[in-house]
Design an enzyme around this catalytic site. Structure first.
Site, PDB file in Angstrom:
ATOM      1  N   LYS A  74       0.846  -1.195   0.000  1.00 44.13           N
ATOM      2  CA  LYS A  74       0.000   0.000   0.000  1.00 44.13           C
ATOM      3  C   LYS A  74       0.882   1.246   0.000  1.00 44.13           C
ATOM      4  CE  LYS A  74      -3.974   1.991   2.504  1.00 44.13           C
ATOM      5  NZ  LYS A  74      -4.870   1.842   3.662  1.00 44.13           N
ATOM      6  N   SER A 149      -9.814   1.879   2.676  1.00 48.19           N
ATOM      7  CA  SER A 149      -8.924   2.615   1.816  1.00 48.19           C
ATOM      8  C   SER A 149      -7.895   1.738   1.097  1.00 48.19           C
ATOM      9  CB  SER A 149      -8.174   3.670   2.632  1.00 48.19           C
ATOM     10  OG  SER A 149      -7.329   3.068   3.576  1.00 48.19           O
ATOM     11  N   SER A 173     -10.090  -0.358   6.888  1.00 50.32           N
ATOM     12  CA  SER A 173      -9.435  -0.196   5.585  1.00 50.32           C
ATOM     13  C   SER A 173      -8.716  -1.421   5.039  1.00 50.32           C
ATOM     14  CB  SER A 173      -8.455   0.974   5.627  1.00 50.32           C
ATOM     15  OG  SER A 173      -9.149   2.192   5.527  1.00 50.32           O
TER      16      SER A 173
END
Lengths: 484, 95
Positions: A74, A149, A173
């Site tokens: 990420k 997210s 997330s």
């Protein structure tokens, strides 16, 4: 099945027996990325050159728990020499001078980074539509959001664009995008995994964890990233068990609670049915299931939208155009430089949360909002503690619906409701996993959430593994048309 | 609960500037969210101790020893503007 479809443990076996080489594996993944990435858009940055270099270095000494395994990271996890943007214009060209602890641990274990994945800007969002660059699409239905997210990480794993990935979870997330994309997502206990090098959003809630194709892979990645780090003062000093020891099909006598407050909420009937069917399978396998009360759960989301923005408003004060990141060209003095930089660099959702947090912390409102939320946090934590005194685990849906359409959610408060089942876990600091438990009538994956007490990852993995073996749906992959 | 004036005031505190066209929308959205979090007041928190960190921990101390640090050039590498090994910003004190 192609190599890119396989799990980390399957690939480990093939690499160890020299059936395949690391370069063949990288070929398979980068070819897959070349074929589907235009549609999915999971990555912000691809790092093929660096990946090939790492593969070369590996050849000399082929060891390490993840030797040769290609992973996606990420883009809020710092990678030395590789852009780390948080999908924000304000960090568009930021190149960290150091690696996050989880990134160095992966490197030490021999893992190879395929690229950095897209996310909601600064991890604020539940759909990856808040990315400052472009939205990521759900591999199961390209019209739909992958969740967020960590939407890029979840979509990459689901689409076969990475063997596994790291995400971060502040209010859901990791788990919510895992549920939307039909993969496994584990949020560890607060303090189990070092946050050093994770670009901070809400420091008392943030935690890094794996997103994988199955539960075994989640245990393998957790083994590598968990453990004390002197660089993170909130990281806990404790003996880390070998999480793969919990990969056994056995829930005999396990006591599982179903929070009434969760199941009585108004949410998609197909999600509810599928989760309850999963629970029933565990019951048939010998688990004792009972309904339980978690009275404060209903207040977790409200507390979250004070605590998280308050911490964010403080953490994001550092983006001022002085030391790194974007700086506005339009500035005559320092105050104007700060303001224009932040105004041009941040997206709307980030601004909204900074404003909300600034308001909650401002003079005259601190007690009414921030202190109140911290007290409610105590109540939520105590509610969970009380339940885990009697029950091994709790089960709920991961999300109230399956993946929604891109552009469908226009109201921020409506979007926040997507995290209604995941947020209480972060507020209490406990661990939880999301695993696929079925599909709805649109062939969209449904996620089931298993929650455990602090440092109860082992039991969570055991129950999740058991259910995964019973359900036999983990090999289902989305059908994506490949462009040549 | 919150009006346009408040939004302007908070934006200034946070070094943000909300475009005139967006002020109304921001005000409405922030108001919606604040109205939602109002529900916390339904709970009686009299005598409840606030929690900042959920995992109990005492002060984390370490020996005061010189360790490795990021060299100056590396720390300056991302600076939007630099001069003589330092970050450069627009003038702060006017003539």
């Amino acid at each position: 099945m192609e190599l890119y479809d396989l799990t980390i443990h399957e690939l480990k076996d093939k690499l160890a027996s020299r059936e395949i080489s690391v370069n063949e594996l990288l070929d398979s993944f980068y070819k897959r990325i070349g074929g589907v990435e235009e549609k999915v858009k999971a990555y912000v940055t691809l790092t093929e050159k660096e990946a090939r270099e790492s593969a070369k270095e590996l050849k000399a000494e082929f060891k390490g728990k993840l030797a040769g395994i290609p992973l996606a990271i990420k883009d809020n996890l710092s990678t030395e020499g590789i852009k780390t943007t948080c999908s924000s214009r304000i960090l568009e060209n930021y190149v960290p001078p150091y690696d996050a602890t989880v990134v160095s641990r992966l490197k030490e274990a021999g893992a190879i980074t395929l690229g950095k994945t897209n996310m909601d800007e600064f991890a604020m969002g539940s759909s990856t539509e808040n990315s400052g660059f472009f939205p990521t699409r759900n591999p199961w239905d390209l019209e739909r959001a992958p969740g967020g997210s960590s939407g890029g990480s979840a979509a990459a794993v689901a689409a076969g664009e990475a063997a596994g990935a790291l995400g971060s979870d502040t209010g859901g997330s990791i788990r919510q995008p895992a549920a939307f994309c039909g993969v496994v997502g584990l949020k560890p206990t607060y303090g189990l995994v070092s946050r050093y090098g994770l670009v901070a959003f809400a420091s008392s809630l943030d935690q890094i964890g794996p997103i994988t194709k199955d539960v075994e892979d989640a245990a393998i990645l957790l083994n590598v990233i968990a453990g004390h780090d002197p660089m993170d003062s909130t990281s806990v000093k404790m003996e880390i068990p070998d999480y793969t020891r919990f990969l056994k099909e056995d829930v005999q006598g396990m006591k599982i609670g179903l929070p009434r407050e969760y199941f009585s909420m108004d949410f998609a009937a197909e999600v509810k049915e599928s989760v309850l069917a999963g629970v029933q399978r565990l019951e048939e396998a010998g688990a004792k299931v009972e309904e339980v009360n978690l009275p404060s759960a209903d207040y977790a989301l409200a507390a979250y939208y004070i605590i998280a923005p308050a911490e964010a408003s403080s953490n994001l004060a550092r983006y001022d155009g002085v030391r790194y990141g974007y700086r506005s060209k339009k500035a005559h003095d320092v105050k104007e430089m700060f303001t224009n930089t932040r105004n041009e660099g941040f997206g709307d959702e980030v601004k909204r949360r900074i404003m909300l947090g600034t308001y909650a912390l401002s003079s005259g409102y601190y007690d009414a909002f921030y202190l109140k939320a911290q007290k409610v946090r105590t109540m939520i934590k105590e509610d969970f503690d009380r339940l885990f005194y009697e029950y091994d685990l709790l089960i709920s849906p991961t999300t109230p619906t399956t993946a929604f359409k891109i552009g469908e959610m226009t109201d921020p408060l409506e979007m926040y409701q997507a995290d209604i089942f995941t947020v209480p876990v972060n507020i209490a600091g406990i661990p939880a996993i999301s695993i696929p438990c079925g599909f709805d009538s649109n062939n969209l994956p449904i996620g089931l959430q298993i929650m455990g007490p602090h440092f109860g990852e082992g039991k969570i993995i055991q129950a999740a593994y058991t259910l995964e073996q019973i359900l036999e749906i983990k090999d289902r992959r989305p059908e994506l048309e490949v462009s040549v | 609960m919150i009006n346009k004036k408040d939004v302007e005031y908070i934006a200034n505190l946070a070094n943000l500037k909300i475009d005139e066209d967006d002020k109304e929308l921001f005000t409405r959205q922030l108001d919606d969210i604040l109205n939602y979090v109002e529900k916390l007041n339904e709970l009686d928190t009299e005598g409840v101790v606030p929690t900042a960190y959920t995992v109990p921990m005492k002060n984390v101390l370490r020996e005061d020893r010189v360790g490795l640090s990021i060299p100056r050039e590396k720390a300056l590498a991302n600076a939007p503007d630099k001069k003589d090994g330092q970050f450069r910003v627009p003038r702060i004190i006017s003539e």
